[in-house]
Design an enzyme around this catalytic site. Sequence first.
Site, mmCIF file in Angstrom:
data_model
loop_
_atom_site.group_PDB
_atom_site.id
_atom_site.type_symbol
_atom_site.label_atom_id
_atom_site.label_comp_id
_atom_site.label_asym_id
_atom_site.label_seq_id
_atom_site.Cartn_x
_atom_site.Cartn_y
_atom_site.Cartn_z
ATOM 1 C CE1 TYR A 102 -4.065 -1.977 0.399
ATOM 2 C CE2 TYR A 102 -2.687 -3.306 1.832
ATOM 3 C CZ TYR A 102 -3.836 -3.146 1.101
ATOM 4 O OH TYR A 102 -4.760 -4.159 1.050
ATOM 5 C CG ASN A 125 -11.212 -2.453 -7.751
ATOM 6 O OD1 ASN A 125 -11.888 -1.977 -8.658
ATOM 7 N ND2 ASN A 125 -10.379 -3.457 -7.942
ATOM 8 C CB CYS A 133 -7.909 -4.429 -5.595
ATOM 9 S SG CYS A 133 -9.334 -5.511 -5.756
ATOM 10 C CG HIS A 134 -5.765 -10.027 -7.114
ATOM 11 N ND1 HIS A 134 -6.524 -9.492 -8.146
ATOM 12 C CD2 HIS A 134 -4.751 -10.715 -7.703
ATOM 13 C CE1 HIS A 134 -5.985 -9.843 -9.301
ATOM 14 N NE2 HIS A 134 -4.904 -10.585 -9.059
ATOM 15 C CD GLU A 160 -2.548 -12.175 -11.053
ATOM 16 O OE1 GLU A 160 -1.576 -11.493 -10.646
ATOM 17 O OE2 GLU A 160 -3.665 -11.689 -11.267
#
Length: 169
Positions: A102, A125, A133-134, A160
Amino acid sequence: MTTTVYALVDSPCGPLTLVARDGALAGLYMTDHRHRPPLESFGARVEPDGLPALAEVSEQLSAYFAGGLTRFDLPLAAVGTPFQRRVWSALNDIPYGETVSYGRLAASLGQPGASRAVGLANGKNPISIIVPCHRVVGANGSLTGYGGGLERKRWLLGLEGGLCRPTLI
């Protein structure tokens, strides 16, 4: 006059609600999603293939979950404050399979002291997964809050990173 409709699609991380406003994606919500607007605010239910915008979202999501898509290319219509929209735009710059804190995200926006505000905007979001946002984590790399739940955040990051097989949660 604004036209808002929604469709439900299955995914490896559970059912997803896709919301389109005037032909652009305005929302992607998971089951029990924090900050999810009431269903009646989404307009009429349609089949995903009944609207070109939603059909394209569904196709790109399928490719993403299969490991064949690393960046979405869709018209988006997220509604938020100017600061929220800046944060959401910056989320799209986080590369597939990587994470940022962040604080680092706040610094990239030229506001290094705004990590809490970035966290709040990130949590609001409305277009999860597609606006990634993950990919935002705590300063020490820990998995912090996620609107779809930490289990889904862990799963998406694993997908991912090549650590997960696309199976239903």
